[in-house]
Design a protein around this motif. Structure first.
Motif, PDB file in Angstrom:
ATOM      1  N   UNK A  32       1.216  -1.489  -0.250  1.00 54.13           N
ATOM      2  CA  UNK A  32      -0.137   0.000   0.121  1.00 54.13           C
ATOM      3  C   UNK A  32       1.064   1.129  -0.675  1.00 54.13           C
ATOM      4  N   UNK A  33       1.751   1.327   0.485  1.00 55.14           N
ATOM      5  CA  UNK A  33       2.742   2.190   0.351  1.00 55.14           C
ATOM      6  C   UNK A  33       3.716   2.356  -0.039  1.00 55.14           C
ATOM      7  N   UNK A  79       2.143   1.672  -3.299  1.00 49.98           N
ATOM      8  CA  UNK A  79       1.319   2.253  -4.208  1.00 49.98           C
ATOM      9  C   UNK A  79       0.542   3.225  -4.453  1.00 49.98           C
ATOM     10  N   UNK A  80       0.658   4.337  -2.597  1.00 51.98           N
ATOM     11  CA  UNK A  80      -0.181   5.684  -2.274  1.00 51.98           C
ATOM     12  C   UNK A  80       1.669   6.502  -2.632  1.00 51.98           C
ATOM     13  N   UNK A  87       1.612  -4.911  -6.896  1.00 50.44           N
ATOM     14  CA  UNK A  87       0.659  -4.886  -6.188  1.00 50.44           C
ATOM     15  C   UNK A  87      -0.224  -5.123  -6.367  1.00 50.44           C
ATOM     16  N   UNK A  88      -0.647  -4.927  -7.530  1.00 54.32           N
ATOM     17  CA  UNK A  88      -2.225  -5.303  -7.979  1.00 54.32           C
ATOM     18  C   UNK A  88      -2.588  -6.607  -7.407  1.00 54.32           C
ATOM     19  N   UNK A 125      -2.362  -8.457  -3.408  1.00 60.28           N
ATOM     20  CA  UNK A 125      -3.577  -8.550  -3.863  1.00 60.28           C
ATOM     21  C   UNK A 125      -4.645  -9.169  -4.473  1.00 60.28           C
ATOM     22  N   UNK A 130      -6.193 -12.946  -1.884  1.00 70.16           N
ATOM     23  CA  UNK A 130      -7.662 -12.424  -2.096  1.00 70.16           C
ATOM     24  C   UNK A 130      -8.503 -13.939  -2.556  1.00 70.16           C
ATOM     25  N   UNK A 159      -9.827  -9.297   2.844  1.00 76.72           N
ATOM     26  CA  UNK A 159      -9.160  -7.960   2.471  1.00 76.72           C
ATOM     27  C   UNK A 159      -9.276  -6.600   3.049  1.00 76.72           C
TER      28      UNK A 159
END
Lengths: 190, 190
Positions: A107-108, A110-111, A124-125, A128, A132, A155
DNA sequence: GACGATATAGACCGATCGATCTACTCGTCA
DNA sequence: TGACGAGTAGATCGATCGGTCTATATCGTC
């Protein structure tokens, strides 16, 4: 031989970058990475083509390791899918309480990666999506009435616990998430 | 007079920085901020002392606005605390579906500001605490048996929805979180 | 109309950014 | 022995970083 007694510059770079990009974000300077890895400047560009290539490879490597950690955690929890899923939250609780926990690496990234075309986003996609899928598989084994939807909810709980753990350390968000996960798992069994 | 007809350099800087630090992260360059705000370099240092001061002020301002948005959302949902809390998730669902949604600004800042002494950390910490207090107050109005604990759980759900929304757009994580929130709200009422 | 505060424009600073380059060392293998 | 590939060390590149500076312009107020 592809194996090696001592870690070469490639391995040293990956290891140092894994630590530094987590501790300081993907904005760390190349100099800091080279110094931490004790590697010549040229080697970075020989092995990874540049900083972005190194970061992407670190994300790929970490994703594989973390996915393996999820699987290991569930395997160690036995055969009951319910126990296996809840064990994930117990493990997350330990991770979050580690002194140098700094939130979810993916997430870090991604941002922090402003460029939407940076190859790190794809990593990252996919990460996840794989986590999932792992959860959905367990939910199917559990005969959950809505495995896909429940996987989405798990998730949310996992990412929520990691996010709150980064901002409010010491509030045990994983335990709070685990309790909600229990409700979710009990769905459709009176 | 403290009011002003046209926005001055301070207001223009804050507005531009609010947008740019969200779209590109707090790592945006000073030059980009100045250009977007159409403000002289010197004005930034006169009003905010430096980039860190500007970023911190943007976080403070945004936090106040976002807290007001929570309150406005709940007020518009009527008097029933249950409806008011669930309305938050409906609103979050709209926010997440906005085309330029990039996740939670405060979590992004928390993860991106490597220096643990950066004043921005305190702002994000307080913001989360205030949102949590807002939720706990509603839970008390609802006579929830464990208002503090349930507030922690709601915070996990909110942050989880925002995090998943950033990584997996289009999967409606706020709706998934809302459903879990319903279970949570029904606790102790058979 | 003069003044002071508040802007702007932009040169300039040293530091650092990511990246390229040359020169040298070292171990391996033909 | 000698050629070669891989690695190190480090100079160097142009660009950009955050920040300071001078000079000029604009504004409201006395």
């Amino acid at each position: 031989m592809t194996t090696r007694v001592l870690p070469g510059p490639r391995e040293r770079l990956l290891e140092a970058a894994k630590e530094l990009t987590y501790a300081q974000g993907v904005g760390v300077g190349v100099d800091a990475l080279l110094k931490a890895a004790n590697v010549a400047r040229r080697s970075l560009y020989e092995h990874f083509g540049g900083k972005d290539g190194l970061i992407t490879e670190v994300l790929r490597l970490s994703a594989a390791e973390d996915e393996a950690a999820y699987e290991r955690t569930m395997r160690a929890a036995g055969d009951d899918p319910r126990r296996r899923i809840l064990a994930v939250f117990d493990w997350l609780g330990e991770v979050i309480e580690e002194p140098d926990f700094r939130g979810c690496r993916y997430l870090a990234a991604e941002l922090a990666l402003a460029d939407p075309d940076h190859p790190g986003h794809e990593v990252t996609r996919r990460y996840n999506a794989r986590i999932r899928a792992l959860l959905e598989s367990e939910l199917r084994d559990l005969d959950h009435p809505r495995p896909a939807h429940a996987a989405d909810q798990l998730l949310v709980l996992i990412n929520g616990a990691l996010a709150v753990g980064a901002t409010r350390p010491g509030t045990l968000p994983a335990a709070a998430a685990r309790e909600l996960a229990e409700h979710l798992l009990d769905e459709g069994r009176g």
